[in-house]
Write an enzyme that holds these catalytic residues in place. Structure first.
Site, PDB file in Angstrom:
ATOM      1  N   ILE A  12       3.156  -1.050   2.624  1.00  0.00           N
ATOM      2  CA  ILE A  12       3.850   0.101   2.005  1.00  0.00           C
ATOM      3  C   ILE A  12       5.059   0.484   2.863  1.00  0.00           C
ATOM      4  O   ILE A  12       6.142   0.744   2.357  1.00  0.00           O
ATOM      5  CB  ILE A  12       2.895   1.309   1.846  1.00  0.00           C
ATOM      6  CG1 ILE A  12       1.680   0.933   0.994  1.00  0.00           C
ATOM      7  CG2 ILE A  12       3.632   2.494   1.213  1.00  0.00           C
ATOM      8  CD1 ILE A  12       0.592   1.994   0.934  1.00  0.00           C
ATOM      9  N   ASN A  32       2.671  -1.677  15.601  1.00  0.00           N
ATOM     10  CA  ASN A  32       2.182  -2.647  16.599  1.00  0.00           C
ATOM     11  C   ASN A  32       1.698  -3.946  15.947  1.00  0.00           C
ATOM     12  O   ASN A  32       1.061  -4.778  16.594  1.00  0.00           O
ATOM     13  CB  ASN A  32       1.076  -2.037  17.466  1.00  0.00           C
ATOM     14  CG  ASN A  32      -0.185  -1.757  16.682  1.00  0.00           C
ATOM     15  OD1 ASN A  32      -0.206  -1.893  15.457  1.00  0.00           O
ATOM     16  ND2 ASN A  32      -1.240  -1.374  17.369  1.00  0.00           N
ATOM     17  N   GLY A  36       0.286  -5.082  10.077  1.00  0.00           N
ATOM     18  CA  GLY A  36       1.618  -5.303   9.499  1.00  0.00           C
ATOM     19  C   GLY A  36       2.163  -6.650   9.957  1.00  0.00           C
ATOM     20  O   GLY A  36       1.497  -7.387  10.680  1.00  0.00           O
ATOM     21  N   ALA A 119      -0.226   9.596   5.149  1.00  0.00           N
ATOM     22  CA  ALA A 119      -0.855   8.773   4.114  1.00  0.00           C
ATOM     23  C   ALA A 119      -2.368   8.868   4.227  1.00  0.00           C
ATOM     24  O   ALA A 119      -2.953   8.475   5.228  1.00  0.00           O
ATOM     25  CB  ALA A 119      -0.419   7.321   4.273  1.00  0.00           C
ATOM     26  N   TYR A 151     -14.226   4.918   7.421  1.00  0.00           N
ATOM     27  CA  TYR A 151     -12.811   4.936   7.042  1.00  0.00           C
ATOM     28  C   TYR A 151     -12.505   6.211   6.258  1.00  0.00           C
ATOM     29  O   TYR A 151     -11.549   6.928   6.535  1.00  0.00           O
ATOM     30  CB  TYR A 151     -12.470   3.692   6.219  1.00  0.00           C
ATOM     31  CG  TYR A 151     -11.042   3.687   5.749  1.00  0.00           C
ATOM     32  CD1 TYR A 151     -10.002   3.531   6.656  1.00  0.00           C
ATOM     33  CD2 TYR A 151     -10.722   3.855   4.409  1.00  0.00           C
ATOM     34  CE1 TYR A 151      -8.679   3.552   6.240  1.00  0.00           C
ATOM     35  CE2 TYR A 151      -9.413   3.871   3.975  1.00  0.00           C
ATOM     36  CZ  TYR A 151      -8.395   3.718   4.895  1.00  0.00           C
ATOM     37  OH  TYR A 151      -7.079   3.742   4.466  1.00  0.00           O
TER      38      TYR A 151
END
Ligand code: UDP
Length: 348
Positions: A12, A32, A36, A119, A151
């Site tokens: 995103i 980091n 990603g 988010a 989570y």
């Protein structure tokens, strides 16, 4: 405007980075690369050498966050441990990133009084099977020895901390609860269903549908998501609010697999895989996930533009291209990849 995007090299984040750069803003990315990928933004680093600074660092790094937040106008906080697979394989670092990392970002945002988007996720609703889910609904969690809830709980704690800063110090925070975001550069590596099933269909492997496949989701195309995030950042009426961002079409995972087979003209079959074969026994799946978009509509006039079929077609095209490219470049293996090492900046 200067924007800091934590997790800006993620799925995103990289789409948002691109949009802000196209708008003419300067973007600082701190990522980091735990989930990603530098490849998500490497073309942008080249295209906007004076407007994009990428820093390979963790949001847990106090000095980095202080300096980054002090130097920007607004912050979009997307850096997080995401994906069921990643959480199950990295339970401790996932909690540290999601709770301590967010607190670190909020602490500096509060000190320098910058607007921030946090988010969150539809996961926070937990086992709620109500549909549609509105922001005021209760959350329902299973026991703490089931990893899945960790989570959800970590994201809920983020929301509590964010709202506490808003209430006690009037820090301009807005929280987006994102519902199964999909897009062309999403990786299937961390268990996300859409890229995984599409890749299986395109390589004529069986499509692995977990459980009985009757569980449903509502998918949101990433372009709609980044549009919504930018609108929430612009609108002061969103401050101190939690807002669902999602799609309109509820679909069972079994039907999703059928749709993907049909859109790819694949000869693949669907294979039902019991949950315990995929994850540990500490796992619980959510059965239903449909957002109420009333609040998002009222506040930012949100209505998703991409329907599911359109979104899937775009993703199929991208994954197909990616598979073809990998095939044709496999002979060129060994070529060093360009990147930025940990603790370094791209354009210091
Ligand atoms: N899922 C599946 N096959 C896969 C990956 C996921 O059937 O190869 C299912 C998963 O059990 C869940 C749904 O698809 O019911 C969405 O999974 P994802 O991890 O993408 O998102 P989340 O569970 O966080 O909503």
């Amino acid at each position: 405007m200067k924007v800091l995007i934590t997790g800006g090299a993620g799925f995103i984040g990289s789409n948002l980075t691109r949009k802000y750069l196209e708008k003419g803003d300067t973007v600082y990315v701190v990522d980091n690369l735990s989930t990603g990928s530098y490849e998500n933004i490497s073309d942008l680093v080249e295209k906007y050498p004076d407007k994009l600074v990428y820093q390979n660092d963790s949001i847990l790094n106090d000095n980095v966050m202080k300096e980054a937040i002090e130097n920007v106008d607004v912050v979009v906080h997307l850096a997080a441990a995401v994906g069921v697979k990643y959480i199950i394989e990295n339970p401790l670092s996932a909690m540290e990133t999601n709770i301590l990392g967010t607190e670190n970002v909020l602490k500096w945002v509060n000190k320098f009084k910058k607007k921030i988007f946090i988010a969150s996720s539809s996961e926070v609703y937990g086992d709620q099977e109500k549909a549609p889910l509105s922001e005021e609904d209760s959350v329902i969690y299973g026991p703490s020895d089931k990893l899945r809830w960790s989570y959800a709980a970590s994201k809920l704690v983020d929301e509590f901390i964010a709202l506490a800063y808003y209430r006690t110090s009037n820090t301009p925070v807005v929280v987006g609860r994102l519902f199964n975001i999909i897009g062309t550069n999403q990786t299937g590596r961390y268990g996300m269903v859409v890229p995984g099933l599409i890749r299986q269909a395109l390589t004529n492997e069986p499509l692995t549908v977990y459980g009985n496949g009757k569980q449903t989701r509502t998918f949101t195309y990433v372009e709609d998501t980044v549009w919504a995030i930018m609108k929430m950042m612009e609108n002061p009426n969103c401050n101190g609010r939690i807002i669902n961002i999602g799609g309109l079409e509820e679909i069972s995972i079994y039907d999703l697999a059928k749709k993907i087979i049909s859109l790819t003209n694949s000869s693949s079959k669907i294979k039902l895989v019991p949950y315990e074969k995929v994850y540990t026994k500490d796992f619980d799946d959510m059965q239903r996930r449909v957002p109420s978009l009333k609040k998002a509509k009222e506040l930012i006039n949100y209505h998703p533009e991409y329907n599911l079929e359109q979104s899937l077609k775009l993703i199929i095209k991208a994954i197909k291209k990616n598979i073809e490219q990998k095939d044709s470049t496999s002979s060129r293996r060994g070529k060093t990849r360009k990147g930025v090492k940990e603790g370094e900046k791209s354009n210091p």
